[in-house]
Design a protein around this motif. Structure first.
Motif, short mmCIF file in Angstrom:
data_model
loop_
_atom_site.label_atom_id
_atom_site.label_comp_id
_atom_site.label_asym_id
_atom_site.label_seq_id
_atom_site.Cartn_x
_atom_site.Cartn_y
_atom_site.Cartn_z
N ILE A 31 0.85 -1.18 0.00
CA ILE A 31 0.00 0.00 0.00
C ILE A 31 0.89 1.24 0.00
O ILE A 31 2.08 1.16 0.33
CB ILE A 31 -0.97 0.05 1.21
N ALA A 32 0.31 2.35 -0.35
CA ALA A 32 1.06 3.60 -0.43
C ALA A 32 1.57 3.99 0.97
O ALA A 32 0.91 3.73 1.97
CB ALA A 32 0.17 4.70 -0.99
N PRO A 33 2.73 4.63 1.03
CA PRO A 33 3.33 4.99 2.32
C PRO A 33 2.46 5.89 3.19
O PRO A 33 2.55 5.83 4.42
CB PRO A 33 4.62 5.71 1.94
N GLU A 34 1.63 6.70 2.60
CA GLU A 34 0.83 7.65 3.39
C GLU A 34 -0.49 7.06 3.90
O GLU A 34 -1.19 7.68 4.69
CB GLU A 34 0.54 8.92 2.57
N VAL A 35 -0.84 5.84 3.48
CA VAL A 35 -2.10 5.23 3.90
C VAL A 35 -2.00 4.77 5.35
O VAL A 35 -1.06 4.13 5.76
CB VAL A 35 -2.46 4.03 2.98
N GLU A 36 -3.03 5.16 6.12
CA GLU A 36 -3.11 4.77 7.52
C GLU A 36 -4.36 3.91 7.73
O GLU A 36 -5.22 3.83 6.85
CB GLU A 36 -3.18 6.02 8.39
N ALA A 37 -4.46 3.32 8.90
CA ALA A 37 -5.61 2.45 9.21
C ALA A 37 -6.93 3.21 9.05
O ALA A 37 -7.91 2.66 8.53
CB ALA A 37 -5.47 1.88 10.61
N ALA A 38 -6.96 4.46 9.47
CA ALA A 38 -8.20 5.25 9.35
C ALA A 38 -8.60 5.43 7.89
O ALA A 38 -9.79 5.48 7.57
CB ALA A 38 -8.03 6.60 10.03
N ASP A 39 -7.61 5.51 6.99
CA ASP A 39 -7.92 5.61 5.56
C ASP A 39 -8.56 4.33 5.04
O ASP A 39 -9.48 4.36 4.22
CB ASP A 39 -6.64 5.90 4.76
N VAL A 40 -8.07 3.20 5.52
CA VAL A 40 -8.63 1.91 5.12
C VAL A 40 -10.07 1.80 5.62
O VAL A 40 -10.95 1.35 4.89
CB VAL A 40 -7.75 0.75 5.64
N VAL A 41 -10.32 2.21 6.85
CA VAL A 41 -11.68 2.18 7.40
C VAL A 41 -12.59 3.07 6.56
O VAL A 41 -13.72 2.69 6.24
CB VAL A 41 -11.69 2.60 8.88
N LEU A 42 -12.12 4.24 6.20
CA LEU A 42 -12.91 5.15 5.37
C LEU A 42 -13.24 4.50 4.02
O LEU A 42 -14.38 4.56 3.55
CB LEU A 42 -12.18 6.47 5.16
N ALA A 43 -12.25 3.85 3.41
CA ALA A 43 -12.48 3.17 2.13
C ALA A 43 -13.54 2.08 2.29
O ALA A 43 -14.44 1.95 1.46
CB ALA A 43 -11.18 2.58 1.60
N LEU A 44 -13.46 1.33 3.38
CA LEU A 44 -14.47 0.29 3.64
C LEU A 44 -15.86 0.89 3.83
O LEU A 44 -16.86 0.35 3.36
CB LEU A 44 -14.08 -0.53 4.86
N ALA A 45 -15.91 2.01 4.53
CA ALA A 45 -17.20 2.66 4.81
C ALA A 45 -17.86 3.18 3.54
O ALA A 45 -19.08 3.38 3.51
CB ALA A 45 -17.01 3.79 5.82
N MET A 46 -17.09 3.38 2.49
CA MET A 46 -17.65 3.86 1.23
C MET A 46 -18.56 2.82 0.57
O MET A 46 -19.32 3.14 -0.33
CB MET A 46 -16.53 4.27 0.28
N PHE A 47 -18.48 1.58 1.02
CA PHE A 47 -19.31 0.53 0.45
C PHE A 47 -20.79 0.70 0.76
O PHE A 47 -21.63 0.31 -0.04
CB PHE A 47 -18.89 -0.84 1.01
N ALA A 48 -21.11 1.18 1.93
CA ALA A 48 -22.50 1.18 2.39
C ALA A 48 -23.48 1.80 1.40
O ALA A 48 -24.45 1.16 1.02
CB ALA A 48 -22.60 1.85 3.75
N PRO A 49 -23.27 3.05 0.97
CA PRO A 49 -24.26 3.64 0.06
C PRO A 49 -24.38 2.87 -1.25
O PRO A 49 -25.48 2.74 -1.78
CB PRO A 49 -23.73 5.05 -0.19
N ILE A 50 -23.27 2.36 -1.74
CA ILE A 50 -23.31 1.62 -3.01
C ILE A 50 -24.09 0.33 -2.84
O ILE A 50 -24.99 0.01 -3.63
CB ILE A 50 -21.87 1.31 -3.48
N LEU A 51 -23.77 -0.42 -1.79
CA LEU A 51 -24.39 -1.73 -1.62
C LEU A 51 -25.84 -1.63 -1.16
O LEU A 51 -26.65 -2.49 -1.51
CB LEU A 51 -23.58 -2.58 -0.64
N LEU A 52 -26.19 -0.60 -0.42
CA LEU A 52 -27.58 -0.43 -0.01
C LEU A 52 -28.49 -0.18 -1.21
O LEU A 52 -29.67 -0.51 -1.19
CB LEU A 52 -27.72 0.72 0.99
N GLN A 53 -27.93 0.40 -2.26
CA GLN A 53 -28.72 0.71 -3.46
C GLN A 53 -28.62 -0.38 -4.53
O GLN A 53 -29.19 -0.24 -5.60
CB GLN A 53 -28.27 2.04 -4.04
N THR A 54 -27.89 -1.45 -4.22
CA THR A 54 -27.70 -2.53 -5.19
C THR A 54 -28.58 -3.70 -4.81
O THR A 54 -28.62 -4.10 -3.65
CB THR A 54 -26.21 -2.96 -5.18
N ASP A 55 -29.27 -4.26 -5.81
CA ASP A 55 -30.12 -5.42 -5.50
C ASP A 55 -29.23 -6.58 -5.05
O ASP A 55 -28.07 -6.68 -5.40
CB ASP A 55 -30.99 -5.81 -6.70
N GLU A 56 -29.83 -7.45 -4.25
CA GLU A 56 -29.08 -8.52 -3.60
C GLU A 56 -28.36 -9.43 -4.59
O GLU A 56 -27.26 -9.89 -4.34
CB GLU A 56 -30.00 -9.34 -2.70
#
Length: 185
Positions: free
Chosen positions: A140-165
């Motif tokens: 991973i890039a040198p500037e990436v921190e754990a909080a950045d990874v959590v933020l990236a994971l959290a970006m899934f919610a709106p996409i997946l909530l609007q996607t059919d199962e």
């Protein structure tokens, strides 16, 4: 007139009611998000709202109960010395895909219960060592921190909530590939 009512089984029903409520909440949250009416959870569990509130005095309490198992599984995997960041993230993405409500545990925005904040911090702390290992390995890039990874994971919610199962897994895989590239690997 035939009136059907539940027989109050008293204290011996408490453990079964709690288990039914947690199971129902997991399903209801997966389908409707963590803002789903608590009355819907009680109905899905086959218990009254009074029983729900005896076990879980507020929304945050039932959210925590639902995700205790998820967090325990992530902790078990993340604390294995041989596990990699990719393995941990793959597991988390699978959980998010199966239950988009899991994101509430990652970033409990709008929820004021300090227990949710503690779980979010605990979750981020689990990733710190894995992120450092991935950084040292050039994954991973040198500037990436754990909080950045959590933020990236959290970006899934709106996409997946609007996607059919039926399309959710494919959408999650495509979205994660894009986010993973953004993390520098």
């Amino acid at each position: 007139m035939n009136t059907s009512h539940r027989v109050n089984r008293g204290p011996q029903a408490a453990a079964g009611n709690r288990a039914a409520l947690v199971d129902a909440a997991r399903r209801v949250f997966a389908e409707n998000g963590v803002d789903a009416p608590l009355s819907l959870i009680a109905r899905a569990a086959g218990v009254g709202q009074g029983s729900l509130y005896r076990h879980f005095p507020n929304r945050e309490s039932i959210i925590l109960a639902v995700f205790e198992d998820n967090i325990a599984e992530i902790e078990e995997l993340a604390t294995r010395p041989e596990s990699t960041l990719d393995e941990v993230l793959e597991f988390i993405v699978e959980q998010i895909t199966a239950s988009t409500a899991f994101v509430a545990m990652l970033i409990p925005a709008g929820l004021e219960d300090p227990r949710l904040v503690e779980v979010s911090v605990r979750f981020t702390d689990l990733l710190v060592g894995k992120v450092e290992g991935a950084r040292r390995a050039g994954a991973i890039a040198p500037e990436v921190e754990a909080a950045d990874v959590v933020l990236a994971l959290a970006m899934f919610a709106p996409i997946l909530l609007q996607t059919d199962e039926d399309s959710r897994r494919d959408t999650a895989a495509r979205a994660w590939r894009l986010l993973r590239r953004g993390l520098g690997a």
